[in-house]
Design a protein around this motif. Structure first.
Motif, PDB file in Angstrom:
ATOM      1  N   VAL A 126       0.845  -1.201   0.000  1.00 15.27           N
ATOM      2  CA  VAL A 126       0.000   0.000   0.000  1.00 15.27           C
ATOM      3  C   VAL A 126       0.876   1.245   0.000  1.00 15.27           C
ATOM      4  N   LEU A 165       0.831   4.163  -2.911  1.00 16.73           N
ATOM      5  CA  LEU A 165       0.561   5.576  -2.613  1.00 16.73           C
ATOM      6  C   LEU A 165       1.777   6.445  -2.892  1.00 16.73           C
ATOM      7  N   LEU A 187      -3.581   8.596  -6.287  1.00 18.07           N
ATOM      8  CA  LEU A 187      -3.998   7.728  -5.187  1.00 18.07           C
ATOM      9  C   LEU A 187      -3.623   8.337  -3.837  1.00 18.07           C
ATOM     10  N   ALA A 189      -5.937  11.098  -2.895  1.00 21.41           N
ATOM     11  CA  ALA A 189      -7.284  10.613  -2.597  1.00 21.41           C
ATOM     12  C   ALA A 189      -7.369   9.917  -1.240  1.00 21.41           C
ATOM     13  N   ILE A 190      -6.328   9.140  -0.902  1.00 24.57           N
ATOM     14  CA  ILE A 190      -6.401   8.275   0.275  1.00 24.57           C
ATOM     15  C   ILE A 190      -5.673   8.838   1.495  1.00 24.57           C
ATOM     16  N   GLU A 191      -4.619   9.617   1.270  1.00 31.71           N
ATOM     17  CA  GLU A 191      -3.794  10.098   2.385  1.00 31.71           C
ATOM     18  C   GLU A 191      -4.577  10.875   3.446  1.00 31.71           C
ATOM     19  N   LEU A 199      -7.668  10.484   4.402  1.00 31.05           N
ATOM     20  CA  LEU A 199      -8.428   9.510   5.189  1.00 31.05           C
ATOM     21  C   LEU A 199      -7.512   8.773   6.160  1.00 31.05           C
ATOM     22  N   PHE A 200      -6.348   8.348   5.674  1.00 28.36           N
ATOM     23  CA  PHE A 200      -5.392   7.665   6.542  1.00 28.36           C
ATOM     24  C   PHE A 200      -4.914   8.580   7.669  1.00 28.36           C
TER      25      PHE A 200
END
Length: 253
Positions: free
Chosen positions: A81, A85, A91, A94-96, A98-99
């Motif tokens: 993962v 990223l 990506l 978009a995801i960082e 939330l993490f």
């Protein structure tokens, strides 16, 4: 060589002796009864009892199984993962966030849901260990990918390196130190939360041993269990450091 080894261990041993002396002085001058603060000799006796009876090895084996299962799962998922990223800006964007929102939440905060979903036994502890280890590994892997010298990536592109060859020869060696930094961090946090997880939904293991001893008001057993937790956590970290040196040697560092 022998003299250097003696000097290396003399100071830590001396420091430990001073710690025991201060501990005993606190008990004497504070007039603490053993029910409130057991002395070093009582704790040493409890440690010997756990070793002779073999109880500590039973609990340790169960805790190590849970730790290894949760930690290895976090590495297997977290490193890929992190690579994804780190390599993909879209990506990452978009995801960082939330993490970053989930990362500060203590793994123990998820305990009510973990127990509801997985029941009691080993699975809740494994889930909590996974949560504790996952984010340090992911974010340090991302950091390692982003700190790779762009010149190496240009060379890889010129040599038409793709897929496995690119990861094997450029990305993994370049990010390895950061990945290991995340793994070291994850070892500490996940070992801590292993004990917490076993205090919540387990009937065995080192964390359960602390709770059970506390309920029986055997505080010398509590301190003995804490001693074993510290020792085994230290040994796990040293083992990982040893393998890290072996891999770095292979990379020529």
């Amino acid at each position: 060589m022998i003299v250097n080894s003696i000097k290396k261990w003399a100071l830590p041993i001396f420091t430990f002796i001073i710690f025991l002396f201060i501990w005993q002085c606190v008990i004497i001058f504070g007039h603490y009864a053993p029910i409130l603060l057991p002395g070093p000799f009582l704790v040493l006796k409890s440690i010997g009892h756990f070793i002779i009876t073999g109880d500590i090895f039973t609990h340790l084996g169960i805790s190590l199984y849970r730790f290894i299962a949760g930690f290895v799962l976090a590495v297997i998922i977290g490193v890929p993962v992190g690579f994804l990223l780190g390599r993909s800006s879209s990506l990452f964007n978009a995801i960082e966030p939330l993490f970053q929102l989930i990362r500060p939440i203590s793994p123990i905060a998820w305990a009510p849901f973990v127990v509801l979903w997985f029941g009691i036994g080993s699975l809740p502890a494994i889930a909590i260990i996974f949560i504790a280890a996952f984010f340090p590994i992911v974010f340090n892997t991302i950091k390692g990918i982003k700190h790779i010298d762009p010149q190496y990536l240009k060379i890889a592109s010129n040599l038409n390196m793709k897929n496995w060859s690119l990861y094997k020869n450029i990305l993994f060696p370049g990010a390895f130190k950061h990945i290991m930094g995340g793994i070291h961090m994850a070892v500490g946090t996940s070992w801590i939360f292993l004990v917490s997880g076993e205090m919540i939904g387990a009937q065995s293991g080192l964390g359960f041993l602390i709770v059970d001893s506390r309920n029986m008001l055997n505080l010398e057993d509590v301190l003995a269990a804490i001693f074993f937790i510290g020792i085994f956590g230290f040994l796990i970290d040293r083992i990982i450091s040893y393998f890290e040196k072996l891999i770095l040697t292979r990379f020529g560092e």
